[in-house]
Structures are given as C-alpha cells and as structure tokens.
Design a protein around this motif. Structure first.
Motif, PDB file in Angstrom:
ATOM      1  N   ILE A   3      28.685 -15.367 -40.809  1.00  0.00           N
ATOM      2  CA  ILE A   3      28.303 -15.536 -39.411  1.00  0.00           C
ATOM      3  C   ILE A   3      26.795 -15.738 -39.394  1.00  0.00           C
ATOM      4  CG2 ILE A   3      28.118 -14.395 -37.171  1.00  0.00           C
ATOM      5  CD1 ILE A   3      30.649 -12.753 -38.059  1.00  0.00           C
ATOM      6  N   VAL A   4      26.348 -16.942 -39.092  1.00  0.00           N
ATOM      7  CA  VAL A   4      24.916 -17.195 -38.923  1.00  0.00           C
ATOM      8  C   VAL A   4      24.762 -17.590 -37.462  1.00  0.00           C
ATOM      9  CG1 VAL A   4      22.940 -18.579 -39.650  1.00  0.00           C
ATOM     10  CG2 VAL A   4      24.675 -17.923 -41.338  1.00  0.00           C
ATOM     11  N   GLY A   5      24.217 -16.686 -36.667  1.00  0.00           N
ATOM     12  CA  GLY A   5      24.175 -16.908 -35.220  1.00  0.00           C
ATOM     13  C   GLY A   5      22.740 -16.961 -34.729  1.00  0.00           C
ATOM     14  N   TYR A   6      22.300 -18.155 -34.402  1.00  0.00           N
ATOM     15  CA  TYR A   6      20.909 -18.331 -33.959  1.00  0.00           C
ATOM     16  C   TYR A   6      20.860 -18.216 -32.436  1.00  0.00           C
ATOM     17  CZ  TYR A   6      16.270 -20.519 -33.551  1.00  0.00           C
ATOM     18  OH  TYR A   6      14.955 -20.778 -33.267  1.00  0.00           O
ATOM     19  N   ILE A  57      20.497 -25.869 -34.828  1.00  0.00           N
ATOM     20  CA  ILE A  57      19.429 -26.124 -35.799  1.00  0.00           C
ATOM     21  C   ILE A  57      18.413 -24.996 -35.651  1.00  0.00           C
ATOM     22  CG2 ILE A  57      17.555 -27.713 -36.422  1.00  0.00           C
ATOM     23  CD1 ILE A  57      19.393 -29.912 -35.060  1.00  0.00           C
ATOM     24  N   LEU A  58      18.017 -24.413 -36.781  1.00  0.00           N
ATOM     25  CA  LEU A  58      17.090 -23.275 -36.739  1.00  0.00           C
ATOM     26  C   LEU A  58      15.671 -23.752 -36.472  1.00  0.00           C
ATOM     27  CD1 LEU A  58      18.515 -21.305 -39.809  1.00  0.00           C
ATOM     28  CD2 LEU A  58      19.208 -21.222 -37.395  1.00  0.00           C
ATOM     29  N   GLU A  59      14.950 -22.956 -35.656  1.00  0.00           N
ATOM     30  CA  GLU A  59      13.556 -23.292 -35.339  1.00  0.00           C
ATOM     31  C   GLU A  59      12.658 -22.076 -35.550  1.00  0.00           C
ATOM     32  OE1 GLU A  59      13.565 -24.815 -31.341  1.00  0.00           O
ATOM     33  OE2 GLU A  59      15.212 -26.206 -31.814  1.00  0.00           O
ATOM     34  N   SER A  60      11.382 -22.244 -35.294  1.00  0.00           N
ATOM     35  CA  SER A  60      10.421 -21.155 -35.543  1.00  0.00           C
ATOM     36  C   SER A  60      10.232 -20.261 -34.331  1.00  0.00           C
ATOM     37  CB  SER A  60       9.074 -21.733 -35.994  1.00  0.00           C
ATOM     38  OG  SER A  60       9.230 -22.336 -37.249  1.00  0.00           O
ATOM     39  N   SER A  61      11.324 -19.867 -33.712  1.00  0.00           N
ATOM     40  CA  SER A  61      11.238 -18.909 -32.610  1.00  0.00           C
ATOM     41  C   SER A  61      12.626 -18.319 -32.390  1.00  0.00           C
ATOM     42  CB  SER A  61      10.770 -19.606 -31.332  1.00  0.00           C
ATOM     43  OG  SER A  61      11.781 -20.497 -30.899  1.00  0.00           O
ATOM     44  N   THR A  76      13.494 -12.115 -36.686  1.00  0.00           N
ATOM     45  CA  THR A  76      12.848 -12.987 -35.697  1.00  0.00           C
ATOM     46  C   THR A  76      12.338 -14.219 -36.439  1.00  0.00           C
ATOM     47  OG1 THR A  76      11.135 -13.244 -34.072  1.00  0.00           O
ATOM     48  CG2 THR A  76      10.618 -11.811 -35.930  1.00  0.00           C
ATOM     49  N   MET A  77      12.435 -15.370 -35.775  1.00  0.00           N
ATOM     50  CA  MET A  77      11.952 -16.616 -36.373  1.00  0.00           C
ATOM     51  C   MET A  77      10.555 -16.944 -35.851  1.00  0.00           C
ATOM     52  SD  MET A  77      14.522 -17.457 -38.287  1.00  0.00           S
ATOM     53  CE  MET A  77      14.308 -19.200 -38.673  1.00  0.00           C
ATOM     54  N   GLY A  78      10.025 -16.119 -34.941  1.00  0.00           N
ATOM     55  CA  GLY A  78       8.692 -16.421 -34.394  1.00  0.00           C
ATOM     56  C   GLY A  78       8.138 -15.226 -33.642  1.00  0.00           C
TER      57      GLY A  78
END
Lengths: 578, 578
Positions: free
Chosen positions: B350-353, B371-375, B398-400
């Motif tokens: 499970i990869v849930g963005y 699509i993964l982003e920096s936030s 957290t991505m950002g």
C-alpha cells in the motif's frame, strides 16, 4: 432422588428471578450444606455430597463444611466449570441429574445440557423438590410494596410503559415477560423489601401492546395503590399464576424473553413463539433520566456529609473508645440515616482494617472483627439507599504513619481510577476496553487486582445493576456498551494479603461529549487521603484534577454537614496537594 | 437453481479452506458479479441479484456493478448481517437457499441456520453447483511444493507432530483434521505458491496417534520430498480423497475439528465422533520458537536496509524522475529482492500519497495512481516473504513542509503505538484489552481509526495469522490471549479523508517478563519521521524510547545497507530528538 430416578441433584445459589441477593426462602444451598458464602454449586450423588466454590471462599467453606458429609471442591476459571467436569467424569452414561429449573436461567440450562449431552447425561428440571423435605423453610416474603413517587423517579409508569412498548414494536413482539425484580420495580415505579439491601419485591410481569399484568400477591399492596395501578391499566394477578398465564398464551403470540434472566421452567411453560432477546428494561433502566441524575448529584452530597460525620467521629474517638470495624459500619449507617430520604444500606458495609482490607468480600461481624487503632490502613466500602438515589463509595485511609509501599500502592490505584474517569471515548466502547485504564499503572509495577473495575448501579434500586460495567473478562459487564446516562462504579484496588487492602471507588456518569464521543462526570463526593498520595508520581494534569475535585467536594458537601467542628475537620481533609 | 428447487443462491467470498487470499479458481464472487473487492456476499433470487459489501468498497462496487443486473447493498455492523435481514424479509416461508457448503465454515453454517430457521427458510449446502456453469473456470493450482528446511523452521516435522499428538492426548481425541492451509504448511515444514503472497499449497491433513496423512496432489511433490515425507511416516493421498476418507472413519473415532475452519461439507462428511475445538496448530504455530525468533530479528535488519535503500532512492530522484506510487512499490520489492532468502511480497504494498493514504485498503495500480511530489504525506505499508521470516511494516513520511495538524496527528498515532509497545501486562490478557492503549491519545482529541490495531503474523507464512491481535471488537483477534512467543503487528493510524493517511506499524514479540507478566520486544527496525514528531507532546519516557530505538535501528540495519552514501543518509534518518 430415588423416587425420581435421579443419579444426582444440582443446587445452584439462585432464586426464580436469578437475583444476586436472595430472600431466605431461596437459601437452599446454605440450608443444605451449612456453607453461607454467596457463590457456589452443590451436587449430591448417591455416594458423594460436594460443594464447589471459588477462591474467595475456600477458607470459609473448609471451616463451615468441617465434620459434615460435605466435601469442598475448588471452582476454577476454566471454560467448562469444574463441577461440570466432575460430573462428566463421575456419572455413568444414561444418568439423569435433577435440578430446580427455576433456579437457573434458560441460557444456563442450555449450556449445561450442551456440556452433558456428549456424555449421555441428561439434566431434568423440576419446579420444586425441596419444599417437601425442607421442613422449616422460610415463607416467601410478603412485605408491603410502596410507590416510588414521580418526584424521584422522574418518569411515570405510563411513560415507562410507552417507552417499553415502543421498543416492543421495533422488535416486532406482542408480549414481553419481565422476571428480574429490579426491572419490574423500575417499570412500575414500585419498591418493596423482600430482599435485604435491594428495595425490590417478588413478582413477575408481562407487558403486551394494550395492557400490563403484574403478578404479585395482592395483600402486599394497599387499596389506594391497587386503584392507582388499575387506573394505569395495570392488572394484578397472583404471583403463583404466572405459569398458567404463560401456558395459556395464544400460539402465535410473539413473547420477548431474556434467556439470561428467565428461568428454565418458565421458559418451557410459554405457549407462544419464544423470541429470545435482551430484556428491554435492563437497558432502558440503565440510562438514568435527568430527574434521577439531578437527585443522584444531590444525594452524593448528603452521602459525603454522612461519611464526613462518621469519619470525624472516628478521628475524635479512636484513642478514647474501643471501636471495632463493625462499630464503624454501624456509625456510618447511623450518620446516613439522619440524611433526608434515607431508606437503608445498599449493601453490608465492608470495613476492613489492616489485613482484613485485603479480603475482597470481607464483612465485619459484631462478635468477630478487628478493633481499630492509630496505625495501618483502613478500607471502607459502603453505600446507602435513599428514595432519591443509591450510593456506593470506597475510600482507604491511613490510621497513622504511612510506609513507602502503602504510598506507592495507593498512588498507583488512584492514578488508575483517575485515568479511567478522565478518558474520552467513542460511542460503542465496551467495559472490557476501558478496564485496562485503571490497571495499567499497577501492571507497570507487576501488580494487579483480581476483581472487575466497576458495575452499574440502580437509582434507589440494586447496587449491582446490569448490564454495563468495567471488567477484564468477557462477562456481560465486559461486553456491554457504555452509553450516555449510565452510572457505573470505578473501583480499582490493590490487596497485599496479610497486610492491607487499598480500593478507591467513585460512581461515574457517562455523558455525551459531542462528535460521537463520551466522557465521565464523577458523582461521588468525598476527598482522597492526601497523606497516602505520592505527588511526585503524579502528572500536572492528575494534580489539577485532584485539587479541583477537593475544592468541588468541600463546596458541595459541607452545606450538608451539621456540626461546624466537622466542617472545619472536613476542610482539612479536602486539602490541596502541591 | 430451478433444477434444484432453490429460491435463492448465496455466494460467499471463500474457498474450502476458509482462506483470506484465494486461488483464482475460487474467485466465484468476482467471476459472477464483476466486483473485485475482497469482502462481500452475493445473493441471487429469481427476481434479484444483490451484492453486499462494506463501507471500504461502496464506491468501487457502485462503479464495477454499473450497467449490470447487480444491485449493491450496504453491509452494516449489526449483529445480524444486512444480507440475512434482507433474506428474512424478502423470501417467503418454506424457501430453500442453496450454497456451496465448502465456502463457509461449519460455525457460519450453524449461525446462518439459526437466523433463518425462525423464518422457516432452509439453507441447503452443495459441494459444487458452479463448475457446471463457469465454463472457463481457472484450474485448481498445481504449483510445486518445497521443503522449509529446519535451519529456518527450527523444529522438524517429527517434533511438530509429537507436539501436536501431545495436545491430542490432552484433549482425548484420536484424530485431528487440519484444513487451514497455513496450519498444514507449518506442521509439515512445507511451502508452496498456490495463493498469491501466501506461501501455502492446497491440501488437507489428518493426524492420528500413529500416522499423518497429507491430502495433496502428488505431482506437486518431487520424488525426494515424497521419500522424505514417507520416512517421517507421513502418507500421501489425493487432495480430492478427503471426503471419502472422512466418510470411512470408524464410528467411535473422536475427530478434533475447528468449527471456524472446517467447511460445512467436510464437517458433515465425518463419520466419527465430532469433537469441536480450536485447531491445535493455530495456537502452536502462533508461538514462535527460538530459531524462528532469531531469524525474525535478523530478517528485520535486512528488511529495514531494503527500505532504506528504496527511500533513499526516492529522496534522490523525486525531483528528477516521474515516480508514481506503483513505481515506489516496485522499487521497494526490488530492494527487498536483493536481500538474502527473499521469496516475494507478503502482500501487495500500500503506497498511499496524500489523500490516497486515507483509503485504508488502497493499492496503487500501474496505470492509475498518483505521482509523488515534494510535498504532502506519504504512507507506505509493505512487507516481504523471506525463507527466514515474514515482514510487515508501515511508515508515514512527509515529502516536504509539515503542517501543524499533520504533526499533531502523527504524534498522537506515534504515542499510541509506543504506549501499546511499552505496556507490561499479566498472562491471560486479551487483544481487546490492549487495543485501547494505541487509541487513547487520538480519543482525547475526538479522533479514532476504523480498523483493528494489529494481527498475528506467520514465519515465512501468511502475513495475517490467527488467532491473536489487537482489536476493539469481540473478534477472534480481540478475544485471543497474547502469549509469550507470539509476534503481532501494532499499527494504529489516523485518516483525514481527502487529505492524508497516517499509520505507523511495528511487529512486536510478546515475551515473559517474570512474575506472571509479559512485555513486548519491538522486532521491526526502521526510524520514525522525526520531522513529523511534536516533541513537546511527548513525555521524557517516550523521548528516551524513540532515541534508544533510533540508535538500535542504525546499529543493526546499517550493516545490511550496500551503498555508503545510503548509510550516511540513513544515519540522518535515525536522528535523536531533543
């Protein structure tokens, strides 16, 4: 047994209403065995007379059964009770066991049958085999019944019957059989005194869509009360007519019965369609109405004042008089009895000094109990029945110097009690989920207590009121949901056998906290013993909670204390901790 | 249906082994309805075709059933399931419902029957009515079976059979029927690949005091393995011979069967005395042996290193490449696959963005995912099957930039996860008692999560392994006792629908803490995201626990990381909090 072709006879400890406390007419087990404890099963076979009881009663049973034909057996916590396993092993295939089918519920009967069937042992239920041989059996009590007026009850009989009928409609049943004495007392706003400490009266009731029938001996009711009941469209029938009545129900009558409450003989006698379900009133009654809650809050202040008076008296006289545990229990009842609307004790007070405090179901007897001194711990668990509420409170005090262990253990118990009282929890949460909050701090020290953490309580009714509670097992208390309006005890403890017992008990009221969550309001009003608290173990939050409570307690209880000297003493007891 | 005089047909979502994951041969529900979710019941009557599913799948089912004859119904959490209530209302007295009796357990069959009997509706079970009409039905898989060698398993087949026979003796049974695929795989130290992600093979087994019979198609076994099994006094019979075998058991043979595992058709076919009880292996297998535990600890370090490699890759490439949720899932599997003894995924990651993280059973598909982003927040729940252990870990990153709410929610979830991992509790404590520890901090903010807190996990076996777990309901997981040697997931979460999901999951091993108490050892090794932690909400104890864990994780995981740059990156991720 021989006349009926029985290999064995079972004696449970119950009455036809599955009551917790019994009228003496139903004390079959103690008449037969001489054992006076409150839990046990007796089995007689042609070769053996055995009494099974649990660990609380091992010592008492051993001593009471000494020099009799009875042998004590230990009851364990196995899924299949040890007396059933004994029967499975000792009775041969094809044996028939007899039992008074009124003294076990339909559920229990089904469970017994399920356990015994694979062993080809049958359980045969009878209505009464004991009266023939119990010569001086006490009569079924005939104490007068009185009205619990609406000023206290908050809801009229008609309103309650309407409330019940609404549920009956939802469940699509025509009739609803009530057999639990407190269910009946609540529904009809009536009270009695057939059972010690529980203001109930022996009766059955059946409610259908149009009328309600109360099965009770008419001589217990005064003419005015009979008139009033009749005006509310309530018929009176004889207590003993219930069987015939159920037998003559129309075949297509859908009758709601709670299999955990209705006894096996009654269940069998119903002619209609048996709809197995939880008692409607068990749940309706557990949700206290606003009038009951207002009275509860008021009664807690009176009750706290009575305790303050009793404990102040103890403090003043401990060095001057010989005061036993029993004397203190009497003094507490006396102080309560001076408060408005007092009716009696809600249970026999547990006053456990030093090592007696570690005996969970200890009850001081006048001739055989400890004398209080100026040292050691004292556990006091007591309660009152008032027309405007039922109380149940436990406090533990030091009578002198405090040891480090006493302080540690008291503080761990207090932290658990506070954690449970402070939790916010979602609707649908059950007692077994919350119970751990009261135990977690003891557990972190490798300690625990062997009883549940709390029980429901009635409003001028039984001190132990189902369904809800806080329990560490999958009992009814553990499995029931805590709903807004319920009042439940919160009473963790710690028992150092041979030394002391600690228990702290408040009644807490579950209220809606918004957004689908609930929280608790503490109803009980009496300070904790600050000399037993180790403040260094408390969080800032816990300290503020205790201090705010002590302020609240003093402000609300002191107006009910008669003597100014007691007020001054009580002010000290409500001290802040730093 | 007409040929068999049926008014309705039930389709459950199970196989003859009551497996959670199914071989495609058994995907009857999805073949028939087109609905591909993992939970639901389909019912066909002469007028209606209905699919009942729960709230997780409402949107998916609506869309998959669109423009078909199927109608979606909502499954609620009532005691009587909504599809049963639908049947009670819509079928007339005397109706007969058909069902493949292999796709429901004996217990479920009894329960259905109990619900339908008062309505005079009969449930008729068949062995197979579907194969005749399902033309291109996938075959029963015939993948090869291999030995799980003792170096990993820790105990030989003979030792395990001895252990089982000892319990059989205690229970006084002659035979013991095993139908759960993981029970069989464990007992015989065999593994297969008939079911995705679960290394099991279709089979039955019957153990008696002298021999064991494995019902499995012989062509799945190589000759060497057959020899080895025969040497261990294990007979091989055909998978399809099980019914005849049970049918021909001696009449006085006491056969232990778990009514929650054995399907209704098999149960019925047994000729001996049916002894209903819990599967012995279910409990024996849940207690991991010392060799398994040693491997578990080692495998967690490898697994943590694989995750470090995948997340470092993400960190390096997020701004350079287009990386989808699915890409990351694949990368994680690829990093794991480079570690020793890797076998495959233990479930679909499970990869849930962002808002996908709030969909509890989300699974990214290659063509249709974010699509993964920096936030924003990223939730990653994944696991590997290794010959030397099974892993299952969730981390949220957290991505950002981090918002105050994200920090609050992450810290509440983390506090709950730590409280459950840190508890000391007495023997006999069940999952429902402990579950609240993980929820209490969320509750205090009026928040909660809708799933249980944890499940048992197999050793190179199923990622969901009964009996134990942490649950807020009276499920098997809630009711089972946590025993020393068990390995269980601890995975509280918080889901802000439309925004983000947070879940933190470690596997924890229950160990004896002395004096009748147990505590947990954390097995999973990967740091928490310190930028999401609000340290001001943590106690000194919690801070020390996290810091000690981060030190331990770095020391044990870094030796398994291949690239020095990744080690340096990982060191930063294992930072201390102040």
């Amino acid at each position: 047994m021989n006349a009926n072709g029985l290999e064995a006879f079972f004696i449970s400890g119950s009455d036809p209403h599955q009551s917790e406390y019994l009228a003496s007419h139903w004390n079959i087990r103690s008449w037969l065995t001489g054992f006076t404890g409150s839990a046990g099963v007796a089995i007689v076979t042609k070769e053996h007379a055995g009494l099974w009881t649990d660990s609380r009663y091992y010592i008492q049973a051993e001593s009471e059964l000494k020099d009799t034909e009875w042998t004590m057996h230990k009851m364990d916590s196995n899924a299949i009770p040890s007396y059933i396993r004994w029967v499975q092993e000792h009775l041969h295939k094809g044996s028939v066991i007899g039992m008074d089918g009124r003294t076990l519920s339909h559920s229990q009967y089904g469970q017994f049958d399920k356990w015994l069937k694979p062993y080809h042992i049958a359980l045969q239920i009878y209505s009464d085999l004991i009266s023939e041989i119990w010569e001086d059996r006490p009569e079924i009590p005939e104490n007068p019944i009185f009205e619990h007026v609406i000023k206290f009850a908050g809801k009229s009989r008609q309103e309650k019957l309407e409330q019940v009928r609404k549920k009956m409609e939802e469940l699509n049943v025509n009739s609803y059989l009530l057999t639990a004495l407190d269910d009946i007392a609540w529904t009809f706003n009536l009270r009695g005194s057939d059972v010690e400490c529980n203001p109930v009266f022996l009766s059955y009731a059946c409610i259908n869509r149009e009328e309600a029938i109360l099965f009770v001996n008419e001589k217990k009711l005064d003419p005015e009360l009979i008139d009033s009941l009749k005006k509310d469209n309530i018929k009176i029938a004889n207590y003993s007519d219930i069987m015939d009545f159920l037998n003559q129900l129309p075949e297509n009558e859908k009758v709601l019965m709670d299999p955990t409450q209705v006894n096996a003989v009654l269940w069998k006698s119903v002619n209609g369609i048996k709809e197995s379900g939880q008692s409607i009133v068990k749940w309706e009654k557990s949700i206290k109405n606003d009038v009951e809650l207002k009275h509860f809050r008021h009664t807690m202040a009176k009750d706290g004042a009575a305790l303050a008076e009793a404990f102040h008296w103890l403090d003043q006289n401990i060095e001057k008089l010989k005061i036993t545990e029993f004397d203190l229990a009497m003094k507490i009842a006396e102080c309560r009895s001076r408060k408005a609307h007092y009716y009696g004790e809600s249970f026999h007070a547990i006053v456990g000094y030093r090592s007696n405090g570690a005996i969970v179901h200890y009850r001081p007897l006048p001739e055989q109990c400890a004398i209080l001194e100026s040292s050691g711990l004292l556990l006091v668990d007591s309660g009152g029945q008032y027309l405007d509420g039922t109380t149940d409170i436990t406090r533990t005090f030091t009578m002198g110097e405090v040891s480090a262990d006493e302080k540690l253990h008291y503080t761990l118990v207090l932290k658990g009690m506070l954690a449970l009282s402070s939790i916010q929890f979602p609707a649908g949460t059950t007692g077994i989920q919350l119970d751990i909050l009261a135990r977690q701090f003891l557990w972190s020290h490798g300690l625990d207590y062997g009883h549940g953490t709390g029980h429901g309580i009635g409003f001028f009714l039984n001190v132990h009121e189902p369904p809800q509670g806080f329990a560490h097992t999958l009992s009814e208390r553990g499995k029931s949901t805590i709903k807004p309006g319920m009042v439940t005890s919160n009473e963790p403890g710690y028992y150092k056998v041979g030394h002391y017992g600690i228990r702290i008990e408040n009644l807490i009221h579950s209220i809606d906290a918004g957004n689908g969550f609930l929280k608790f309001e503490t109803l009980t009003l009496y300070p904790y013993d600050t000399s037993l608290i180790d403040a260094s173990m408390l969080s800032q939050n816990e300290i503020s909670t205790i201090n705010a409570y002590h302020t609240y307690v003093f402000d609300h209880v002191s107006p009910f204390i008669e003597d100014p000297e007691t007020v001054a003493w009580f002010k000290e007891k409500c001290a802040q901790i730093l």
